[in-house]
Design a protein around this motif. Structure first.
Motif, PDB file in Angstrom:
ATOM      1  N   PHE A 141       0.816  -1.207   0.000  1.00 51.22           N
ATOM      2  CA  PHE A 141       0.000   0.000   0.000  1.00 51.22           C
ATOM      3  C   PHE A 141       0.853   1.262   0.000  1.00 51.22           C
ATOM      4  O   PHE A 141       2.032   1.225   0.372  1.00 51.22           O
ATOM      5  N   PRO A 142       0.266   2.388  -0.430  1.00 51.50           N
ATOM      6  CA  PRO A 142       1.022   3.635  -0.503  1.00 51.50           C
ATOM      7  C   PRO A 142       1.720   3.980   0.820  1.00 51.50           C
ATOM      8  O   PRO A 142       1.105   3.944   1.891  1.00 51.50           O
ATOM      9  N   ASN A 143       3.014   4.288   0.698  1.00 54.11           N
ATOM     10  CA  ASN A 143       3.831   4.766   1.816  1.00 54.11           C
ATOM     11  C   ASN A 143       3.861   3.803   3.007  1.00 54.11           C
ATOM     12  O   ASN A 143       4.109   4.205   4.134  1.00 54.11           O
ATOM     13  N   HIS A 144       3.656   2.527   2.737  1.00 52.00           N
ATOM     14  CA  HIS A 144       3.657   1.522   3.805  1.00 52.00           C
ATOM     15  C   HIS A 144       5.076   0.973   3.997  1.00 52.00           C
ATOM     16  O   HIS A 144       5.819   0.823   3.018  1.00 52.00           O
ATOM     17  N   PRO A 145       5.469   0.662   5.230  1.00 46.80           N
ATOM     18  CA  PRO A 145       6.821   0.112   5.455  1.00 46.80           C
ATOM     19  C   PRO A 145       7.125  -1.150   4.649  1.00 46.80           C
ATOM     20  O   PRO A 145       8.299  -1.418   4.352  1.00 46.80           O
ATOM     21  N   LEU A 146       6.109  -1.928   4.283  1.00 47.91           N
ATOM     22  CA  LEU A 146       6.374  -3.165   3.543  1.00 47.91           C
ATOM     23  C   LEU A 146       6.941  -2.910   2.147  1.00 47.91           C
ATOM     24  O   LEU A 146       7.427  -3.845   1.515  1.00 47.91           O
ATOM     25  N   LEU A 147       6.889  -1.670   1.673  1.00 49.33           N
ATOM     26  CA  LEU A 147       7.530  -1.364   0.388  1.00 49.33           C
ATOM     27  C   LEU A 147       9.039  -1.603   0.466  1.00 49.33           C
ATOM     28  O   LEU A 147       9.695  -1.740  -0.559  1.00 49.33           O
ATOM     29  N   PHE A 155       3.993  -9.912   6.174  1.00 45.84           N
ATOM     30  CA  PHE A 155       2.634  -9.872   6.707  1.00 45.84           C
ATOM     31  C   PHE A 155       2.323  -8.454   7.170  1.00 45.84           C
ATOM     32  O   PHE A 155       3.219  -7.657   7.482  1.00 45.84           O
ATOM     33  N   LEU A 156       1.058  -8.137   7.193  1.00 46.05           N
ATOM     34  CA  LEU A 156       0.614  -6.876   7.759  1.00 46.05           C
ATOM     35  C   LEU A 156      -0.677  -7.098   8.526  1.00 46.05           C
ATOM     36  O   LEU A 156      -1.476  -7.969   8.181  1.00 46.05           O
ATOM     37  N   SER A 157      -0.827  -6.329   9.570  1.00 45.80           N
ATOM     38  CA  SER A 157      -2.032  -6.382  10.392  1.00 45.80           C
ATOM     39  C   SER A 157      -2.720  -5.030  10.440  1.00 45.80           C
ATOM     40  O   SER A 157      -3.634  -4.819  11.241  1.00 45.80           O
ATOM     41  N   ASP A 158      -2.269  -4.127   9.571  1.00 50.70           N
ATOM     42  CA  ASP A 158      -2.808  -2.765   9.562  1.00 50.70           C
ATOM     43  C   ASP A 158      -3.169  -2.320   8.145  1.00 50.70           C
ATOM     44  O   ASP A 158      -2.960  -1.167   7.774  1.00 50.70           O
ATOM     45  N   SER A 159      -3.694  -3.262   7.349  1.00 50.47           N
ATOM     46  CA  SER A 159      -4.042  -2.919   5.975  1.00 50.47           C
ATOM     47  C   SER A 159      -5.006  -1.731   5.945  1.00 50.47           C
ATOM     48  O   SER A 159      -6.014  -1.729   6.653  1.00 50.47           O
ATOM     49  N   PRO A 160      -4.710  -0.704   5.122  1.00 47.55           N
ATOM     50  CA  PRO A 160      -5.629   0.430   5.000  1.00 47.55           C
ATOM     51  C   PRO A 160      -6.985   0.023   4.426  1.00 47.55           C
ATOM     52  O   PRO A 160      -7.977   0.737   4.581  1.00 47.55           O
TER      53      PRO A 160
END
Length: 239
Positions: A141-147, A155-160
């Motif tokens: 997602f935009p400007n997300h640390p996973l980039l 994994f992410l637990s804070d998907s926008p």
């Protein structure tokens, strides 16, 4: 660009047949990762049901950490639109293991990739991607640390965008793929498609713009999605 979504579906069916033949000649299998959303239907609607799919191995570019029969599951979407219609061996379809935390789901999926590819960083023959109206792809997602993630599966637990718990392939896996194709349709994608293909906007705010692989990334879109593009889109023959 194609006048309708049927044109996209016909073109990707032809293109995938070529890629699969090349991959099978190269290493006796065809490895592909699929996304969710509208992509499974766009991809599957023109695939011939009588082809030989026995050497296909199908993974997921991202997945929501939900039960496999949940409406939000990318596997469930692919099951409905693709797996129920073409004879891909069940043992060569690789869904997540349900019932785990997002972190454990990502670890298990990474292990699955290592088993099939025999290497830490998989080299997919094809990754099929869609793009959200915010420019996200996979669950990047935009400007997300996973980039900036370096492990193959994050994994992410804070998907926008709900649901919040997800796993996703990361940019190093995308960059190591032999081919990537974006399928995008509809007027709701026109604005963001222009940002991706014809603007100087920072790719971190439009992650689809960051996607690279070993060959040129291919976009197959309909005229509604490409309506805002100023550069004439040339429809290349896939014959």
């Amino acid at each position: 660009s194609f006048p309708t979504t049927d044109g996209i579906s016909e073109a990707i069916a032809t293109y995938v047949k070529q890629l699969a033949a090349q991959a099978i000649a190269r290493h006796s299998k065809f490895t592909v990762a699929l996304s969710g959303g509208s992509l499974p239907k766009l991809f599957a609607s023109q695939l011939p049901t009588t082809e030989d799919y026995s050497q296909w191995h199908v993974f997921f570019a991202d997945e929501r950490v939900v039960p496999l029969d949940h409406p939000d599951s990318n596997y469930a979407s692919c099951q409905k639109e693709l797996f129920s219609k073409v004879p891909i061996p069940d043992a060569q379809i690789y869904p997540i293991v349900p019932g785990l935390s997002a972190e454990d789901t990502a670890e298990r999926y990474e292990h699955c990739l290592r088993q099939v590819f025999g290497t830490t960083l998989p080299d997919f023959d094809l990754i099929l991607l869609g793009m959200g109206p915010d420019g996200h792809t996979c669950s990047l997602f935009p400007n997300h640390p996973l980039l900036d993630a370096v492990r193959p599966v994050a994994f992410l637990s804070d998907s926008p965008k709900p649901p919040p718990h997800r796993i996703t392939l990361t940019r190093p896996v995308l960059e190591n793929a032999h081919a990537i194709v974006f399928l995008s349709a509809g007027g709701s994608k026109a604005g963001i498609l222009k940002q991706v293909l014809e603007s100087d906007v920072d790719g971190r705010s439009v992650p689809s713009k960051l996607v690279r692989c070993r060959s040129p990334v291919v976009w197959m879109v309909d005229d509604a999605a490409s309506a805002n593009l100023t550069t004439t889109a040339v429809r290349k023959s896939l014959e």
